[in-house]
Design an enzyme around this catalytic site. Structure first.
Site, PDB file in Angstrom:
ATOM      1  CE1 TYR A   1      -3.356   2.831   0.473  1.00 56.60           C
ATOM      2  CE2 TYR A   1      -2.243   3.306   2.527  1.00 56.60           C
ATOM      3  CZ  TYR A   1      -3.147   3.655   1.560  1.00 56.60           C
ATOM      4  OH  TYR A   1      -3.828   4.829   1.652  1.00 56.60           O
TER       5      TYR A   1
ATOM      6  CE  LYS B   1      -2.248   6.931  -2.112  1.00 56.24           C
ATOM      7  NZ  LYS B   1      -3.377   7.297  -3.024  1.00 56.24           N
TER       8      LYS B   1
END
Ligand code: UDP
Length: 257
Positions: A85, A89
């Site tokens: 994650y 990002k």
């Protein structure tokens, strides 16, 4: 859709620790490719400003009291899906800043720390929502590991106010900003505060990470932002007390149960 658009707020993402643990493919694919597409379209059109919602997860499990935007990132190994994650990002951040450097697109990146508020659901992690709901249902409130993990919770209303101010601020172009509260609390203390407010007879139950998220899970022990850069740019930062934030969330939850 980008035709005639002045500002793009790119807030869409696969988010939540539980979702990342359960569906890493969806997380990575949702976070990278659409960002790539949107940036390309923005650069081709007449978009004046592109805001990318990023996350404190990009810092990973960095040690230290409070994290600043130019600190090194400290992600864990690729064998642990959680880090996908933050890594996905971070790629979005690199690409967004690259569009500024190469094409002069007016970008700003905001790294949100834990955001909470009414209407947040607890399906994908989101501890405050889960604690409030569990306490209102008579408990127990489930604390993972020993509850010594530290977080700061910002009210969505203040966080969006900061976001909007950043987008309007010319000096924020081409830069990265932490957006979050810097009032730190341990998860066990949070559980006690919620219980005290809702029903002091509710019990805390300790649950191992393994039982909550399966094998290979790794938590972030302490996550606190340094928000000086944000304050210097827009003259404000999230300051609502945890007390006020929890009252707001609990009042809303009561209406929905
Ligand atoms: N947590 C917990 N009980 C829950 C949900 C979360 O103890 O029911 C803990 C979790 O292990 C983490 C913290 O609360 O240390 C914040 O979790 P959340 O999923 O809200 O966000 P994170 O900060 O991990 O992105």
């Amino acid at each position: 859709m980008v035709h005639g658009v002045d500002i793009i707020y790119h807030l869409a993402a696969a988010v939540g620790v539980k979702l990342v643990a359960d569906d890493p493919v969806r997380t990575i694919e949702t976070n990278i490719y659409p960002t790539e597409q949107l940036l390309r379209l923005a650069a081709q059109g007449n978009v004046r400003k592109f805001f990318l919602a990023s996350t404190s997860e990009v810092y990973g499990k960095r040690p230290g009291d409070a994290w600043s935007e130019d600190d090194d990132l400290h992600l864990g190994p690729t064998s642990r899906p959680r880090w996908a994650y933050g890594c996905s990002k971070a790629i979005g951040e690199f690409l967004t800043l690259a569009y500024y450097q190469k094409y002069g697109l007016g970008v700003t990146v905001g790294r949100f720390f834990n955001v909470v508020g009414p209407r947040q659901v607890g399906n994908y992690g989101m501890v405050v929502s889960r604690f409030a709901e569990a306490a209102l249902n008579g408990g127990p409130v489930t604390v993972y590991d020993d509850g010594s993990q530290v977080r700061c919770f910002g009210h969505v209303q203040e966080m969006t106010r900061c976001l909007n101010a950043l987008v309007q601020e010319d000096s924020a172009t081409g830069r990265v900003f932490n957006i979050g509260s810097d009032q730190a609390i341990s998860i066990l203390d949070l559980a006690h505060v919620v219980i005290e407010k809702v029903d002091p007879s509710v019990k805390v139950e300790f649950v191992a990470y393994h039982d909550a998220y399966g094998d290979n899970f790794e938590d972030v022990q302490r996550r606190v932002p340094n928000t000086d850069r944000l304050y210097q740019a827009i003259g404000m930062r999230p300051t609502m007390t945890l007390d006020g934030i929890l009252d707001d969330i609990i009042a809303w939850k009561k209406q929905t149960l």
